[in-house]
Design a protein around this motif. Structure first.
Motif, PDB file in Angstrom:
ATOM      1  N   ARG A 384       0.849  -1.179   0.000  1.00 15.81           N
ATOM      2  CA  ARG A 384       0.000   0.000   0.000  1.00 15.81           C
ATOM      3  C   ARG A 384       0.896   1.245   0.000  1.00 15.81           C
ATOM      4  O   ARG A 384       2.067   1.174   0.392  1.00 15.81           O
ATOM      5  CB  ARG A 384      -0.935  -0.015   1.208  1.00 15.81           C
ATOM      6  CG  ARG A 384      -1.940  -1.179   1.169  1.00 15.81           C
ATOM      7  CD  ARG A 384      -2.707  -1.311   2.473  1.00 15.81           C
ATOM      8  NE  ARG A 384      -3.615  -0.210   2.702  1.00 15.81           N
ATOM      9  CZ  ARG A 384      -4.858  -0.136   2.246  1.00 15.81           C
ATOM     10  NH1 ARG A 384      -5.343  -1.129   1.492  1.00 15.81           N
ATOM     11  NH2 ARG A 384      -5.636   0.889   2.522  1.00 15.81           N
ATOM     12  N   ALA A 385       0.355   2.353  -0.408  1.00 20.49           N
ATOM     13  CA  ALA A 385       1.171   3.556  -0.610  1.00 20.49           C
ATOM     14  C   ALA A 385       1.968   3.941   0.624  1.00 20.49           C
ATOM     15  O   ALA A 385       3.160   4.266   0.541  1.00 20.49           O
ATOM     16  CB  ALA A 385       0.284   4.724  -1.043  1.00 20.49           C
ATOM     17  N   ILE A 386       1.334   3.903   1.809  1.00 16.66           N
ATOM     18  CA  ILE A 386       2.027   4.333   3.025  1.00 16.66           C
ATOM     19  C   ILE A 386       2.172   3.189   4.025  1.00 16.66           C
ATOM     20  O   ILE A 386       2.470   3.426   5.191  1.00 16.66           O
ATOM     21  CB  ILE A 386       1.317   5.537   3.674  1.00 16.66           C
ATOM     22  CG1 ILE A 386      -0.144   5.213   3.991  1.00 16.66           C
ATOM     23  CG2 ILE A 386       1.413   6.755   2.770  1.00 16.66           C
ATOM     24  CD1 ILE A 386      -0.856   6.315   4.771  1.00 16.66           C
ATOM     25  N   ARG A 447       7.200   6.242  -6.384  1.00 17.07           N
ATOM     26  CA  ARG A 447       6.393   7.467  -6.382  1.00 17.07           C
ATOM     27  C   ARG A 447       5.514   7.554  -7.622  1.00 17.07           C
ATOM     28  O   ARG A 447       4.359   7.987  -7.556  1.00 17.07           O
ATOM     29  CB  ARG A 447       7.324   8.675  -6.276  1.00 17.07           C
ATOM     30  CG  ARG A 447       7.964   8.802  -4.895  1.00 17.07           C
ATOM     31  CD  ARG A 447       9.004   9.891  -4.826  1.00 17.07           C
ATOM     32  NE  ARG A 447       9.486  10.045  -3.459  1.00 17.07           N
ATOM     33  CZ  ARG A 447      10.532  10.781  -3.098  1.00 17.07           C
ATOM     34  NH1 ARG A 447      11.230  11.427  -4.050  1.00 17.07           N
ATOM     35  NH2 ARG A 447      10.901  10.874  -1.848  1.00 17.07           N
ATOM     36  N   PHE A 450       2.296   5.220  -7.361  1.00 14.54           N
ATOM     37  CA  PHE A 450       1.177   5.664  -6.531  1.00 14.54           C
ATOM     38  C   PHE A 450       0.654   7.032  -6.943  1.00 14.54           C
ATOM     39  O   PHE A 450      -0.494   7.367  -6.644  1.00 14.54           O
ATOM     40  CB  PHE A 450       1.575   5.642  -5.054  1.00 14.54           C
ATOM     41  CG  PHE A 450       1.707   4.245  -4.523  1.00 14.54           C
ATOM     42  CD1 PHE A 450       0.580   3.475  -4.295  1.00 14.54           C
ATOM     43  CD2 PHE A 450       2.952   3.680  -4.300  1.00 14.54           C
ATOM     44  CE1 PHE A 450       0.685   2.173  -3.834  1.00 14.54           C
ATOM     45  CE2 PHE A 450       3.074   2.378  -3.841  1.00 14.54           C
ATOM     46  CZ  PHE A 450       1.944   1.619  -3.607  1.00 14.54           C
ATOM     47  N   ALA A 451       1.479   7.825  -7.649  1.00 12.64           N
ATOM     48  CA  ALA A 451       0.977   9.085  -8.191  1.00 12.64           C
ATOM     49  C   ALA A 451      -0.144   8.813  -9.185  1.00 12.64           C
ATOM     50  O   ALA A 451      -1.106   9.592  -9.312  1.00 12.64           O
ATOM     51  CB  ALA A 451       2.101   9.862  -8.851  1.00 12.64           C
ATOM     52  N   HIS A 453      -2.363   6.755  -8.857  1.00 10.29           N
ATOM     53  CA  HIS A 453      -3.588   6.477  -8.097  1.00 10.29           C
ATOM     54  C   HIS A 453      -3.999   7.658  -7.245  1.00 10.29           C
ATOM     55  O   HIS A 453      -4.816   7.503  -6.316  1.00 10.29           O
ATOM     56  CB  HIS A 453      -3.392   5.238  -7.225  1.00 10.29           C
ATOM     57  CG  HIS A 453      -3.161   3.981  -8.011  1.00 10.29           C
ATOM     58  ND1 HIS A 453      -4.173   3.288  -8.632  1.00 10.29           N
ATOM     59  CD2 HIS A 453      -2.019   3.303  -8.292  1.00 10.29           C
ATOM     60  CE1 HIS A 453      -3.676   2.230  -9.259  1.00 10.29           C
ATOM     61  NE2 HIS A 453      -2.377   2.213  -9.068  1.00 10.29           N
ATOM     62  N   TRP A 455      -1.998   9.750  -5.317  1.00  8.50           N
ATOM     63  CA  TRP A 455      -1.178  10.126  -4.165  1.00  8.50           C
ATOM     64  C   TRP A 455      -0.183  11.206  -4.572  1.00  8.50           C
ATOM     65  O   TRP A 455       0.406  11.160  -5.654  1.00  8.50           O
ATOM     66  CB  TRP A 455      -0.408   8.921  -3.638  1.00  8.50           C
ATOM     67  CG  TRP A 455      -1.266   7.928  -2.931  1.00  8.50           C
ATOM     68  CD1 TRP A 455      -1.992   6.919  -3.492  1.00  8.50           C
ATOM     69  CD2 TRP A 455      -1.513   7.857  -1.533  1.00  8.50           C
ATOM     70  NE1 TRP A 455      -2.667   6.216  -2.539  1.00  8.50           N
ATOM     71  CE2 TRP A 455      -2.397   6.765  -1.311  1.00  8.50           C
ATOM     72  CE3 TRP A 455      -1.078   8.591  -0.441  1.00  8.50           C
ATOM     73  CZ2 TRP A 455      -2.839   6.415  -0.056  1.00  8.50           C
ATOM     74  CZ3 TRP A 455      -1.514   8.241   0.834  1.00  8.50           C
ATOM     75  CH2 TRP A 455      -2.390   7.163   1.014  1.00  8.50           C
ATOM     76  N   GLU A 457       3.422  12.833  -4.493  1.00  8.58           N
ATOM     77  CA  GLU A 457       4.741  12.214  -4.362  1.00  8.58           C
ATOM     78  C   GLU A 457       5.332  12.444  -2.981  1.00  8.58           C
ATOM     79  O   GLU A 457       6.044  11.587  -2.448  1.00  8.58           O
ATOM     80  CB  GLU A 457       5.682  12.753  -5.439  1.00  8.58           C
ATOM     81  CG  GLU A 457       5.378  12.240  -6.837  1.00  8.58           C
ATOM     82  CD  GLU A 457       6.502  12.541  -7.811  1.00  8.58           C
ATOM     83  OE1 GLU A 457       7.559  13.024  -7.358  1.00  8.58           O
ATOM     84  OE2 GLU A 457       6.326  12.287  -9.017  1.00  8.58           O
ATOM     85  N   ASP A 459       3.895  12.354  -0.258  1.00 11.45           N
ATOM     86  CA  ASP A 459       3.272  11.480   0.741  1.00 11.45           C
ATOM     87  C   ASP A 459       3.849  10.069   0.723  1.00 11.45           C
ATOM     88  O   ASP A 459       3.599   9.286   1.653  1.00 11.45           O
ATOM     89  CB  ASP A 459       1.768  11.396   0.512  1.00 11.45           C
ATOM     90  CG  ASP A 459       1.056  12.714   0.793  1.00 11.45           C
ATOM     91  OD1 ASP A 459       1.592  13.513   1.576  1.00 11.45           O
ATOM     92  OD2 ASP A 459      -0.022  12.938   0.202  1.00 11.45           O
ATOM     93  N   ILE A 460       4.580   9.723  -0.327  1.00 10.05           N
ATOM     94  CA  ILE A 460       5.102   8.366  -0.462  1.00 10.05           C
ATOM     95  C   ILE A 460       6.439   8.267   0.268  1.00 10.05           C
ATOM     96  O   ILE A 460       7.369   9.012  -0.041  1.00 10.05           O
ATOM     97  CB  ILE A 460       5.278   7.990  -1.950  1.00 10.05           C
ATOM     98  CG1 ILE A 460       3.989   8.255  -2.722  1.00 10.05           C
ATOM     99  CG2 ILE A 460       5.703   6.537  -2.070  1.00 10.05           C
ATOM    100  CD1 ILE A 460       2.786   7.553  -2.178  1.00 10.05           C
TER     101      ILE A 460
END
Length: 590
Positions: A384-386, A447, A450-451, A453, A455, A457, A459-460
């Motif tokens: 997952r992203a985070i 990055r 997930f960008a 989707h 998010w 960058e 935040d990753i």
């Protein structure tokens, strides 16, 4: 000491020992093999020079004291002073616990992890499943980019550290399972292509050229990976192996590599008298993965069941992106289908894939324990992203529902480290690549992924930042504080119940009979299924649920376990289950 190496394309091979390189001779009995005798013992550094090139590490190296790029070192396993006699623990009836040595403790070593094993024994775990421990670049990483499939990551403690960990685990009655990667090697420090055709362009994988299991030279490559698997089980007294992404093992030969591997492991079981097993991670929903070899299957002893995870995850979180969409659309019916048939996608259309997917599992011939059931794994959190766990968004009550569904399911249950107390720490993707270009490529790729989707960058988490790994380490003070203490006690009670109630480890599958609540997805949101004389009920809604259980001879007679207090049904036969709660009840039949 005899040194041997397979290098079929080399014109000359030299053995480099103690700073001196001496010529090796072709083995007349084995094509492509070279051999030489030299004085060496435990700890001696050595390598092989191909066609007068620099010395490279041994493909079958048992130790890389200076990392993947350094020389190998001789390991004499007979020197280890094993303290515990161990007869093994079989997979049926097991409760597994997946952990990562580098983040199970902040120290990130085998010895530090071993100090926490009493916690797992008290929890009721039967087997610890270690994420990969083969050498990889840098100090910290997930381990799936290992490049020496016979050796142990030195920063964790090397081969002796692993042996101490296994010995200590066995002393606590815990079996040990190791996650091994046969489908690819990492991009940095991989010297196998210099030795021979370990990889082939005949097939391609997400990591590039495929491991050569069916092209010219594949006999030796297959023997290489099977030999590695047997060495882990034999030399480190492991109880089983988890095989990473077996769907990426491309093999067109008449006898699949997995069938050959499972036959070799079964033969080792017969020789040692210990129950050894293989667990496959497969993305195919293919019954052949665990079907017996004599009926055309691969003969693995179990496989991960992501369909159960996805059905449970969407029920509790409401997420519906990506591959969750099909499960979310089916609602609680997806969970009901996996509990009675194993796979949700069993030939049905997958909107995510745009095609029919999977094949039905024969529940008459396949025991339910051959599938592993879980609410969280390293993949389902770390990818997952985070790296957020379920605990980041779900209440303690919903986490209790997840625990009841996993630990009372017909599957072999597995927890991810810290899940038992609802750990508040994330588990994020982190690397320790030494090559600056590779490090930057991984950072940008993460990055960019997930960008797409939505998010930002920023935040990753940066995989290369040491703080990313530190954030992912368990906080061992949490189990002493609420709500973590209550969740830990709930998991202990459920695991103890699983051991005490034969119905919960029965290899049979729950029957689809609405009259028995097996399983039932009700309009008002509660969900339940029956295991012998037990009802397992969860109410993930934010309001109480009235569950009709009936009266008469089959009426409920006992509340066996409950997250929140519940009373036995009254004369009307309706159980009042509090919101975001779970309960296990005993009824008068079965």
């Amino acid at each position: 000491m005899l040194f041997e190496v397979w290098a079929p394309h080399a014109g000359r091979v030299g053995l480099h020992v103690e700073g001196v390189t001496r010529p090796m001779q072709r083995d007349p009995a084995r094509e492509g093999w070279w051999r030489a005798e030299a004085r060496a013992g435990h700890g001696t550094a050595y390598g092989f020079a191909l066609d007068d090139g620099p010395p490279l590490p041994d493909p079958r190296s048992r130790r890389q004291p200076d990392g993947p790029e350094g020389l190998s070192a001789v390991v004499d396993h007979s020197r280890f002073p094993w303290q515990r006699e161990w007869f093994g623990r079989p997979l049926p009836g097991a409760v597994l616990y997946e952990l990562h040595i580098g983040t199970f403790t902040r120290a990130g070593t085998f010895d530090a992890a071993a100090e926490r094993l009493p916690h797992l024994a008290a929890l009721g775990i039967s087997h610890v499943q270690l994420m990969p421990v083969c050498p990889f670049p840098g100090t910290h990483g997930w381990g799936y980019d290992g490049v020496a499939p016979w050796a142990v990551h030195e920063p964790y403690g090397g081969p002796e550290g692993l042996a101490r960990f296994v010995d200590t685990a066995h002393g606590h009655g815990l079996g040990v399972v190791l996650d091994v990667v046969h489908n690819h090697l990492g991009p940095s420090g991989n010297h196998l292509p210099a030795y021979g055709p370990y990889f082939t362009d005949t097939h391609h994988t997400p990591w590039g050229a495929a491991v050569n299991l069916d092209a010219p030279g594949s006999d030796e490559v297959r023997a290489y990976f099977i030999g590695s698997a047997l060495a882990w089980l034999r030399d480190f007294r492991l109880d089983g192996l988890r095989l990473d992404a077996v769907h990426a093992l491309h093999d067109t030969r008449a006898r699949h590599f997995l069938a050959e591997l499972s036959a070799a492991v079964d033969a080792l079981t017969a020789r040692t008298g210990r129950p050894l097993f293989l667990i496959g991670e497969s993305d195919l929903n293919d019954p052949r993965t665990t079907a017996p070899r004599e009926s055309g299957g691969h003969g693995l002893h179990a496989q991960w069941n992501d369909d159960f995870h996805h059905a449970l995850h969407t029920l509790l979180t409401g997420e519906r992106q990506g591959y969750y969409a099909d499960f979310a659309a089916a609602g609680a019916g997806a969970l009901a289908k996996t509990l009675t048939g194993g796979f949700f996608h069993d030939g049905t259309h997958s909107a995510f894939r745009g095609r029919a997917y999977g094949s039905p599992l024969n529940t008459l011939t396949t025991p339910a324990h051959r599938l592993l059931g879980y609410a969280q794994t390293h993949d389902q959190i770390g990818n997952r992203a985070i790296g957020d766990r379920l605990s980041a968004t779900l209440s303690p009550g919903l986490l209790a529902c997840a625990a009841a569904l996993v630990l009372c399911s017909p599957f072999t249950p597995m927890l991810f480290m810290g899940e038992e107390w609802g750990a508040g720490t994330p588990w994020q993707y982190f690397t320790g690549h030494q090559d600056p270009e590779l490090a930057e490529a991984v950072r940008r790729g993460r990055r960019r992924e997930f960008a797409a989707h939505g998010w930002a960058e920023t935040d990753i988490p940066d995989p290369q930042d040491p703080a990313t790994r530190l954030r992912s380490c368990l906080d061992w003070s949490e189990p002493e504080r609420e709500p973590h203490t209550e969740l830990l006690d709930w998991h202990r009670r459920l695991i103890a119940l699983r051991r005490a109630e034969p119905a919960l480890t029965d290899p049979g599958w729950p029957a689809s009979e609405p009259s028995g609540g097996v399983p039932t997805a009700a309009d008002d949101g509660w969900f339940g299924f029956r295991r012998g004389p037990l009802y397992v009920l969860v109410n993930p809604q934010d309001r109480p649920a009235g569950i009709p259980l009936g009266t008469g001879p089959g009426a409920v007679t006992e509340v066996v376990a409950a997250w929140r207090p519940v009373e036995l049904p009254g004369a009307e036969g309706v159980l009042r289950l509090p919101p975001e709660s779970a309960a296990v009840l005993r009824h008068g039949t079965g």
